[in-house]
Design a protein around this motif. Structure first.
Motif, PDB file in Angstrom:
ATOM      1  N   THR A 157       1.264  -1.234   1.529  1.00 58.43           N
ATOM      2  CA  THR A 157       2.081  -0.753   0.414  1.00 58.43           C
ATOM      3  C   THR A 157       1.753   0.704   0.116  1.00 58.43           C
ATOM      4  O   THR A 157       2.650   1.527  -0.084  1.00 58.43           O
ATOM      5  CB  THR A 157       1.843  -1.626  -0.839  1.00 58.43           C
ATOM      6  N   GLY A 158       0.463   1.029   0.105  1.00 56.90           N
ATOM      7  CA  GLY A 158       0.038   2.417  -0.118  1.00 56.90           C
ATOM      8  C   GLY A 158       0.605   3.352   0.935  1.00 56.90           C
ATOM      9  O   GLY A 158       1.101   4.437   0.612  1.00 56.90           O
ATOM     10  N   CYS A 159       0.556   2.919   2.204  1.00 57.86           N
ATOM     11  CA  CYS A 159       1.098   3.724   3.311  1.00 57.86           C
ATOM     12  C   CYS A 159       2.586   3.977   3.128  1.00 57.86           C
ATOM     13  O   CYS A 159       3.059   5.103   3.310  1.00 57.86           O
ATOM     14  CB  CYS A 159       0.879   3.006   4.641  1.00 57.86           C
ATOM     15  N   VAL A 160       3.330   2.929   2.788  1.00 61.17           N
ATOM     16  CA  VAL A 160       4.775   3.043   2.619  1.00 61.17           C
ATOM     17  C   VAL A 160       5.096   4.007   1.485  1.00 61.17           C
ATOM     18  O   VAL A 160       5.961   4.879   1.623  1.00 61.17           O
ATOM     19  CB  VAL A 160       5.406   1.650   2.360  1.00 61.17           C
ATOM     20  N   ILE A 161       4.398   3.878   0.368  1.00 56.81           N
ATOM     21  CA  ILE A 161       4.629   4.776  -0.774  1.00 56.81           C
ATOM     22  C   ILE A 161       4.339   6.227  -0.379  1.00 56.81           C
ATOM     23  O   ILE A 161       5.106   7.130  -0.702  1.00 56.81           O
ATOM     24  CB  ILE A 161       3.783   4.332  -1.991  1.00 56.81           C
ATOM     25  N   TYR A 162       3.239   6.426   0.346  1.00 58.22           N
ATOM     26  CA  TYR A 162       2.869   7.773   0.796  1.00 58.22           C
ATOM     27  C   TYR A 162       3.953   8.373   1.692  1.00 58.22           C
ATOM     28  O   TYR A 162       4.385   9.505   1.502  1.00 58.22           O
ATOM     29  CB  TYR A 162       1.519   7.716   1.526  1.00 58.22           C
TER      30      TYR A 162
ATOM     31  N   LEU B  12       7.116   7.490   1.970  1.00 57.28           N
ATOM     32  CA  LEU B  12       8.339   7.709   1.197  1.00 57.28           C
ATOM     33  C   LEU B  12       8.224   8.974   0.346  1.00 57.28           C
ATOM     34  O   LEU B  12       9.175   9.742   0.235  1.00 57.28           O
ATOM     35  CB  LEU B  12       8.642   6.500   0.308  1.00 57.28           C
ATOM     36  N   ALA B  13       7.072   9.202  -0.254  1.00 58.59           N
ATOM     37  CA  ALA B  13       6.862  10.402  -1.069  1.00 58.59           C
ATOM     38  C   ALA B  13       6.957  11.656  -0.204  1.00 58.59           C
ATOM     39  O   ALA B  13       7.571  12.652  -0.609  1.00 58.59           O
ATOM     40  CB  ALA B  13       5.502  10.333  -1.762  1.00 58.59           C
TER      41      ALA B  13
END
Length: 78
Positions: free
Chosen positions: A61-66, A68-69
């Motif tokens: 989840t952290g990777c995906v958010i990063y 996407l940002a």
């Protein structure tokens, strides 16, 4: 053909007996009201698998958010 059916019958009855003996023990273990969630009531490997799954989920989840940002706010190249 009579010999084969006897052999099959022997195998199936022994395997049934094997499972019947283990069943009540497992039921007692999983129905025990000790406040533990059902997915952790098994052995230590259950807890380990749960922790690994949670770590992968949180990390993913952290990777995906990063990512996407980074995609949402691209660096301007001059």
């Amino acid at each position: 053909g009579r010999h084969i059916s006897t052999a099959q019958r022997t195998i199936s009855t022994t395997s049934q007996r094997h499972f019947e003996n283990k069943g009540p023990e497992k039921q007692k273990l999983f129905q025990e009201d000790n406040g533990m969630p059902v997915h952790l009531k098994g052995r230590a490997s259950d807890a380990l698998l749960y922790r690994a799954t949670m770590a992968l989920t949180v990390g993913g989840t952290g990777c995906v958010i990063y990512v996407l940002a980074m995609a949402a706010f691209p660096k301007k190249q001059n």
